[in-house]
Design a protein around this motif. Sequence first.
Motif, PDB file in Angstrom:
ATOM      1  N   GLY A 186      -6.314   0.549   2.069  1.00 17.88           N
ATOM      2  CA  GLY A 186      -5.759  -0.616   2.741  1.00 17.88           C
ATOM      3  C   GLY A 186      -5.989  -0.581   4.239  1.00 17.88           C
ATOM      4  O   GLY A 186      -6.209  -1.612   4.878  1.00 17.88           O
TER       5      GLY A 186
ATOM      6  N   TYR B 121       0.831  -1.211   0.000  1.00 15.27           N
ATOM      7  CA  TYR B 121       0.000   0.000   0.000  1.00 15.27           C
ATOM      8  C   TYR B 121       0.864   1.259   0.000  1.00 15.27           C
ATOM      9  O   TYR B 121       0.515   2.258  -0.642  1.00 15.27           O
ATOM     10  CB  TYR B 121      -0.915   0.006   1.235  1.00 15.27           C
ATOM     11  CG  TYR B 121      -1.859  -1.164   1.298  1.00 15.27           C
ATOM     12  CD1 TYR B 121      -2.431  -1.690   0.152  1.00 15.27           C
ATOM     13  CD2 TYR B 121      -2.179  -1.755   2.521  1.00 15.27           C
ATOM     14  CE1 TYR B 121      -3.285  -2.766   0.217  1.00 15.27           C
ATOM     15  CE2 TYR B 121      -3.046  -2.827   2.594  1.00 15.27           C
ATOM     16  CZ  TYR B 121      -3.593  -3.334   1.436  1.00 15.27           C
ATOM     17  OH  TYR B 121      -4.443  -4.405   1.505  1.00 15.27           O
TER      18      TYR B 121
ATOM     19  N   ARG C  29      -4.388  -0.846  -4.277  1.00 19.73           N
ATOM     20  CA  ARG C  29      -4.963   0.018  -3.249  1.00 19.73           C
ATOM     21  C   ARG C  29      -3.893   0.872  -2.567  1.00 19.73           C
ATOM     22  O   ARG C  29      -2.820   0.363  -2.250  1.00 19.73           O
ATOM     23  CB  ARG C  29      -5.680  -0.832  -2.193  1.00 19.73           C
ATOM     24  CG  ARG C  29      -6.995  -1.410  -2.697  1.00 19.73           C
ATOM     25  CD  ARG C  29      -7.615  -2.311  -1.665  1.00 19.73           C
ATOM     26  NE  ARG C  29      -8.932  -2.759  -2.105  1.00 19.73           N
ATOM     27  CZ  ARG C  29      -9.635  -3.676  -1.484  1.00 19.73           C
ATOM     28  NH1 ARG C  29      -9.148  -4.267  -0.399  1.00 19.73           N
ATOM     29  NH2 ARG C  29     -10.808  -4.019  -1.930  1.00 19.73           N
TER      30      ARG C  29
ATOM     31  N   ASP D 126      -6.726  -5.442  -4.573  1.00 17.21           N
ATOM     32  CA  ASP D 126      -5.848  -5.202  -3.434  1.00 17.21           C
ATOM     33  C   ASP D 126      -4.460  -4.723  -3.854  1.00 17.21           C
ATOM     34  O   ASP D 126      -3.842  -3.926  -3.153  1.00 17.21           O
ATOM     35  CB  ASP D 126      -5.736  -6.491  -2.614  1.00 17.21           C
ATOM     36  CG  ASP D 126      -5.188  -6.231  -1.231  1.00 17.21           C
ATOM     37  OD1 ASP D 126      -5.761  -5.387  -0.514  1.00 17.21           O
ATOM     38  OD2 ASP D 126      -4.178  -6.848  -0.870  1.00 17.21           O
TER      39      ASP D 126
END
Length: 245
Positions: A196, A37, A191, A188
């Motif tokens: 996150g 992230y 992100r 994911d």
Amino acid sequence: MSLKSKSEAYDNPFGLPSSLDWLNFSEALSKYHFYTYFENSVIYTTGTIAITLTTGSMLAYCLSRMQWRFNSAMLFYVSMGLIVPIEVVVIPLFQLVKWMHIKNSYLGLILPYSGFAIASCVLMLYAFFRSLPKELEEASCIDGANVYQTYIKIIFPIVMPALVTQCVLIFIRIWNEFPLAFIIASKDQFRPLTVGLLGFFINVGVTDWGPIGASMLLSSLPMIIVYLIGNEKIENALTAGAILK
């Protein structure tokens, strides 16, 4: 909270920790995909800063130092970008990103971020460019420089403090942005930290506040460092803008 044990976080949530529990940080880093992230947030922020400062400074230079037919209309159109909130254009923007096949990609967020940031960038630099004397371009023209050489070698270094100010402001805004990132970066691997962090809250729940506090501190730390480095330039730029106005 990030340095307290689980029991102490419940018993004494607002007081100072009796002993420093650093395990919260290691637990947050192991469960919370911080590095992925963090890398995504850096890519989104640097990409937005690069595009916004390049295009915004050139447009501000054209609007403030050149006379052309739609000069005033373009300045008014750009200034309208300040009054359009992100929430109003979320649905058409999502459809546009999906139509361009850049959803769940870095460009899918960098381009909208740049579009929203360019209005404030142009208007701030417009004030700085207008304060410069016309003799700079005239002397550069006599020396044989064209428009691009004048802008890059003469004008660009002079307005560097304003560019640094915009860099800090854009960094803080993009680093904290949530709505667009939540909608466009659904996978994911794309992100940023803000989205996150939400996933980490959902996984951990409200049973253990220590790792939650540690993850929040880790996410906020880069923004705090950048602001401490650039806060003086922001104050100087705002003061200069008020004087020019």
